[in-house]
Write a protein that holds these residues in place. Structure first.
Motif, PDB file in Angstrom:
ATOM      1  N   LYS A 127      35.650  22.675  39.531  1.00  0.00           N
ATOM      2  CA  LYS A 127      36.355  23.170  39.830  1.00  0.00           C
ATOM      3  C   LYS A 127      37.670  22.040  40.883  1.00  0.00           C
ATOM      4  CE  LYS A 127      36.879  28.015  38.331  1.00  0.00           C
ATOM      5  NZ  LYS A 127      37.119  29.338  39.058  1.00  0.00           N
ATOM      6  N   ARG A 128      36.578  21.841  41.406  1.00  0.00           N
ATOM      7  CA  ARG A 128      37.061  20.883  43.066  1.00  0.00           C
ATOM      8  C   ARG A 128      36.985  19.679  42.312  1.00  0.00           C
ATOM      9  NH1 ARG A 128      35.781  17.369  46.443  1.00  0.00           N
ATOM     10  NH2 ARG A 128      33.256  17.444  44.919  1.00  0.00           N
ATOM     11  N   ILE A 129      36.684  19.231  41.607  1.00  0.00           N
ATOM     12  CA  ILE A 129      36.755  17.798  41.339  1.00  0.00           C
ATOM     13  C   ILE A 129      37.417  17.837  40.364  1.00  0.00           C
ATOM     14  CG2 ILE A 129      35.563  15.934  38.826  1.00  0.00           C
ATOM     15  CD1 ILE A 129      32.417  17.409  39.993  1.00  0.00           C
ATOM     16  N   ASP A 130      37.574  18.901  39.297  1.00  0.00           N
ATOM     17  CA  ASP A 130      39.423  18.760  38.896  1.00  0.00           C
ATOM     18  C   ASP A 130      40.389  18.632  39.713  1.00  0.00           C
ATOM     19  OD1 ASP A 130      40.804  19.347  36.062  1.00  0.00           O
ATOM     20  OD2 ASP A 130      40.887  21.046  36.182  1.00  0.00           O
ATOM     21  N   ALA A 131      40.606  19.454  40.686  1.00  0.00           N
ATOM     22  CA  ALA A 131      41.439  19.148  41.550  1.00  0.00           C
ATOM     23  C   ALA A 131      41.953  17.993  41.854  1.00  0.00           C
ATOM     24  CB  ALA A 131      41.439  20.306  42.559  1.00  0.00           C
ATOM     25  N   GLY A 132      40.171  17.059  42.212  1.00  0.00           N
ATOM     26  CA  GLY A 132      40.763  16.163  43.131  1.00  0.00           C
ATOM     27  C   GLY A 132      41.490  15.043  41.490  1.00  0.00           C
ATOM     28  N   ILE A 133      41.068  15.557  40.737  1.00  0.00           N
ATOM     29  CA  ILE A 133      41.156  14.292  39.278  1.00  0.00           C
ATOM     30  C   ILE A 133      42.555  14.200  39.127  1.00  0.00           C
ATOM     31  CG2 ILE A 133      40.981  13.569  36.927  1.00  0.00           C
ATOM     32  CD1 ILE A 133      37.760  14.480  37.650  1.00  0.00           C
ATOM     33  N   GLU A 134      43.297  15.246  39.410  1.00  0.00           N
ATOM     34  CA  GLU A 134      44.780  15.708  39.247  1.00  0.00           C
ATOM     35  C   GLU A 134      45.227  14.961  40.127  1.00  0.00           C
ATOM     36  OE1 GLU A 134      46.459  17.011  36.575  1.00  0.00           O
ATOM     37  OE2 GLU A 134      44.531  17.355  35.606  1.00  0.00           O
ATOM     38  N   ALA A 135      45.120  15.087  41.743  1.00  0.00           N
ATOM     39  CA  ALA A 135      46.051  14.264  42.771  1.00  0.00           C
ATOM     40  C   ALA A 135      45.113  13.126  42.418  1.00  0.00           C
ATOM     41  CB  ALA A 135      45.193  15.200  43.984  1.00  0.00           C
ATOM     42  N   MET A 136      44.290  12.114  41.817  1.00  0.00           N
ATOM     43  CA  MET A 136      43.895  10.686  42.163  1.00  0.00           C
ATOM     44  C   MET A 136      45.250  10.086  41.572  1.00  0.00           C
ATOM     45  SD  MET A 136      40.502   8.889  39.934  1.00  0.00           S
ATOM     46  CE  MET A 136      40.971   8.759  39.184  1.00  0.00           C
ATOM     47  N   ALA A 137      45.324   8.972  41.797  1.00  0.00           N
ATOM     48  CA  ALA A 137      46.767   7.903  41.200  1.00  0.00           C
ATOM     49  C   ALA A 137      46.365   7.256  40.281  1.00  0.00           C
ATOM     50  CB  ALA A 137      47.396   7.145  42.158  1.00  0.00           C
ATOM     51  N   PRO A 138      47.147   7.029  38.818  1.00  0.00           N
ATOM     52  CA  PRO A 138      45.985   6.721  37.994  1.00  0.00           C
ATOM     53  C   PRO A 138      45.940   5.025  38.436  1.00  0.00           C
ATOM     54  CG  PRO A 138      48.082   7.215  37.432  1.00  0.00           C
ATOM     55  CD  PRO A 138      48.000   7.540  38.916  1.00  0.00           C
ATOM     56  N   GLY A 139      44.664   4.341  37.357  1.00  0.00           N
ATOM     57  CA  GLY A 139      44.058   3.055  38.354  1.00  0.00           C
ATOM     58  C   GLY A 139      43.214   3.505  39.609  1.00  0.00           C
TER      59      GLY A 139
END
Length: 751
Positions: free
Chosen positions: A146-158
């Protein structure tokens, strides 16, 4: 019932098998990180209990969806869910994925209903906190995902740098998931599905709108292509895992399924024969898992076969215990039981794993069975009195002077159509070594030595072959002949007649003179006194001279044939030796004017009262007729007194108890007197004696006069009251047993 043993034994193929796997150091290669997990679909229910609980859960879950906190239906549904939980726990397949998944689903619903019943709003556990039925490692992995998923959501594309960090984090989660053994756990399945999705999601977002080098998905180090040996071991491990899953579905009651799995395991092991296979670092893990699985599955088959043989031994032990030793000693029966013992030992030896406790116990069971068989074969019966009173040849048919349920007698039967006529209706007991079922008795009525009427033929209604009677001489069969001739044979005369009996061996065409019986036919006037019609009856005065005592055992013979039941029961106690605890049974005739007078018998030993009984049955013959002096009625009644407190002897082991004191005649020799009373008068007195050997003393004239079974003894009897109805006192002496007996000496002992 005897149960035979077949020699086609399912475990023969397993004897002497040596698996090729050898021990080796156990090595388990790490799973390549980020390789997608193969998540299985929901398992098919392993048994009916799991299937039924799944059906319950579907219904209860729908009910719970519509419930508000504090709903009264929550407690009721929770109680019903408890029953379902009990049913689920009765399943023998608790390791099967379908059981694990169903149990997890049930516990989740149970918690939801508990919250609803308590007025709480059900909800999920806080992030990062495992629920009561979640493994802590899986709960932690789920929280990390769940933590990783939240981080990926906040990560900028590229953003390849952050993308690579999340890939590394996912690698750590993958190791946790790889180490977890229960791949059927729904929480593991959910985490694996989340992992697979995030792995793809991270790579896709990190590479979005990028010109430079894309982020990797953490591929494992490049390795050389696996050789043939590595491929075989890899395939064997995969196949072994499939077989381990299959083994979880096999229960103790499925030996054939277990045997099939053993064959698959052996086929798997035989495919690994190369020296390179044994050098594979995974060889130790493979052999260890193989041997553990094969041992467990073979135990199912071995235990089942041992229990099956034990059940057959127990059933046949009970059968053998009930068998008459003399029956077991017949050559064919002896061979059959010995063959069974040999086959049982052979079958035990064929079962693998002789160290198995159930298999080892079979040896003792077979030894006990053989000991019982030897005891039956060693049995020798005690010497017994002959079945028959008197001695006569068996090379010709003999008419038995029988008394009891089945006996020799002739009755006059009237055909009830005018003008009335009569026919003789005989009941004849015949003993003959060469009896055949198509033999007949031919009857001819004679009067003054001249034939009257037509010849009549009677067949046998029942017979007892010597095989049923262990004391019968070989080939001596007892047959009960009887018939009621039709109106075409009817006569319209009265007087003293002779019934000439001829035994005919139909198949051989041979005839034998059997007997000449007597019957006294009387003419009766019935109907209106001023215009009577003529009918016929029989005079039974000849029966009044006989009184008997016999041993009445508890035999209840029934083979579906009423006539044979009557025959067997009549002489069963003597013939089959079932005379332990036998009661004294006394039969005596009365002649009255047709009025019933209840009677009682009281017996004394040395003037001490020892038993009493009221009339318990009997038979009647009688008639009425108009006379010049008015209507006259006559009845001959044979009264039967069964004295339950007066017994001949106990069983050899003496094991019995009775509600009232019993007088054992074998322990009390001497003179006995029985008195019959009725209507305030003493009617008859009867006398017999028990010898010092504990047996009843038979009058010498009995064996000289009549042929009957050993348990019947003539009694000396005295009429104490002059009869109210006149009778011919001499006709009984002249025509004993319808003329078949010529009394000798003091017989028939009427004073």
């Amino acid at each position: 019932m005897f149960r035979s043993l077949g020699l086609g034994f399912v475990l023969v193929a397993l004897v002497g098998f040596s698996p090729p796997f050898e021990s080796a150091a156990k090595t388990t290669p790490d799973r390549a990180a980020n390789t997608p997990y193969q998540v299985a679909q929901a398992s098919t229910p392993a048994d009916s209990a799991i299937k039924a609980v799944i059906s319950d859960l579907e219904r209860f879950e729908k009910q719970a969806e519509s419930m508000a906190p504090g709903a009264s239906g929550a407690k009721r549904t929770l109680k019903l869910l408890g029953l379902s939980e009990g049913r689920l726990n009765s399943s023998p397949n608790k390791a099967h994925p379908s059981w694990v998944g169903t149990n997890s689903r049930l516990q989740t619903l149970k918690q939801r209903l508990t919250d609803l019943a308590a007025g709480k709003t059900p909800g999920a556990a806080p992030a990062g906190q495992p629920t009561a039925d979640v493994d802590p490692a899986i709960a932690q992995a789920t929280s990390e995902l769940k933590r990783i998923d939240a981080g990926i959501e906040a990560m900028a594309p590229g953003d390849k740098v952050k993308g690579q960090q999340f890939i590394n984090d996912l690698n750590k989660v993958a190791k946790v998931l790889s180490a977890y053994q229960n791949r059927a756990d729904p929480h593991w399945i959910a985490a694996a599905q989340s992992y697979n999705a995030l792995n793809k999601k991270t790579a896709a977002k990190a590479n979005a709108a990028a010109e430079s080098q894309p982020a990797t998905t953490a591929q494992p180090p490049a390795v050389a292509a696996p050789n043939a040996s590595e491929q075989r071991v890899t395939a064997a491990l995969k196949r072994l895992r499939d077989l381990e899953v299959s083994a979880q579905r096999i229960t103790a009651g499925q030996p054939q399924a277990a045997l099939g799995l053993v064959k698959q395991l052996d086929s798997l092991s035989q495919g690994l024969v190369s020296a390179e296979d044994k050098n594979d670092p995974r060889w130790g893990e493979l052999t260890g898992r193989y041997q553990t699985l094969r041992g467990a599955v073979v135990r199912i088959v071995v235990d089942n076969e041992a229990n099956k043989l034990a059940k057959i031994l127990a059933d046949n032990m009970q059968t053998l215990e009930r068998e008459d030793p003399l029956s077991v000693q017949r050559a064919a029966e002896t061979q059959r039981w010995r063959d069974f013992v040999a086959q049982a030992r052979q079958r035990q030896a064929q079962i693998p794993d002789q160290d198995n406790s159930n298999v080892a116990a079979l040896g003792g069971r077979i030894d006990a069975f053989e000991t019982l068989l030897q005891a039956k074969l060693a049995y020798r019966p005690p010497e017994q009195e002959p079945l028959w009173n008197g001695d006569w040849s068996l090379d010709k048919p003999v008419l038995i002077d029988s008394i009891g349920e089945a006996e020799t007698r002739v009755l006059v039967q009237v055909h009830q159509t005018r003008p009335y006529s009569w026919v003789p209706e005989p009941e004849l007991l015949v003993r003959f070594a060469d009896y055949a079922s198509d033999d007949v008795v031919v009857m001819q009525l004679l009067k003054d030595g001249q034939p009257h009427g037509k010849q009549m033929v009677c067949g046998a209604r029942a017979w007892s072959e010597d095989a049923k009677w262990r004391e019968f001489p070989k080939g001596a069969t007892l047959a009960a002949f009887g018939c009621r001739p039709g109106k075409e044979f009817g006569l319209t005369e009265s007087g003293l007649f002779t019934l000439k009996l001829t035994y005919k061996q139909t198949l051989l065409g041979v005839t034998h003179d059997l007997a000449n019986l007597r019957l006294n036919v009387v003419e009766l006037k019935q109907g209106a006194q001023n215009n009577p019609y003529i009918v016929y009856g029989d005079d039974f005065d000849m029966a009044l001279s006989v009184a008997t005592i016999e041993e009445a055992g508890g035999m209840a013979y029934d083979d579906g044939n009423p006539q044979e039941n009557k025959l067997m029961s009549s002489i069963g106690s003597a013939a089959l030796g079932l005379d332990e605890y036998a009661d004294a049974l006394i039969r005596v005739w009365f002649k009255t004017d047709g009025k019933f007078v209840p009677t009682k018998m009281t017996c004394f030993h040395n003037d001490k009262k020892v038993a009493e009984a009221a009339t318990s049955g009997g038979s009647d013959r009688g008639y009425w007729t108009h006379t010049d002096a008015g209507r006259r009625s006559v009845k001959w009644s044979r009264a039967v007194y069964r004295l339950h407190d007066l017994k001949f002897r106990p069983a050899a082991d003496g094991a019995a108890s009775f509600a009232r004191p019993v007088h054992w005649m074998n322990d009390n020799p001497g003179d006995y007197r029985c008195v019959i009373t009725g209507g305030g008068e003493i009617l008859k007195e009867l006398f017999f004696a028990i010898g010092d050997d504990g047996k009843i003393v038979k009058p010498a004239c009995q064996a000289q006069s009549m042929k009957t079974t050993r348990q019947v003894t003539l009694l000396r009897h005295v009429n104490k009251l002059p009869p109210k109805v006149a009778y011919d006192a001499e006709i009984g002496r002249q025509f004993g047993f319808f003329g078949n007996v010529s009394w000798q000496g003091d017989c028939p002992l009427l004073e």
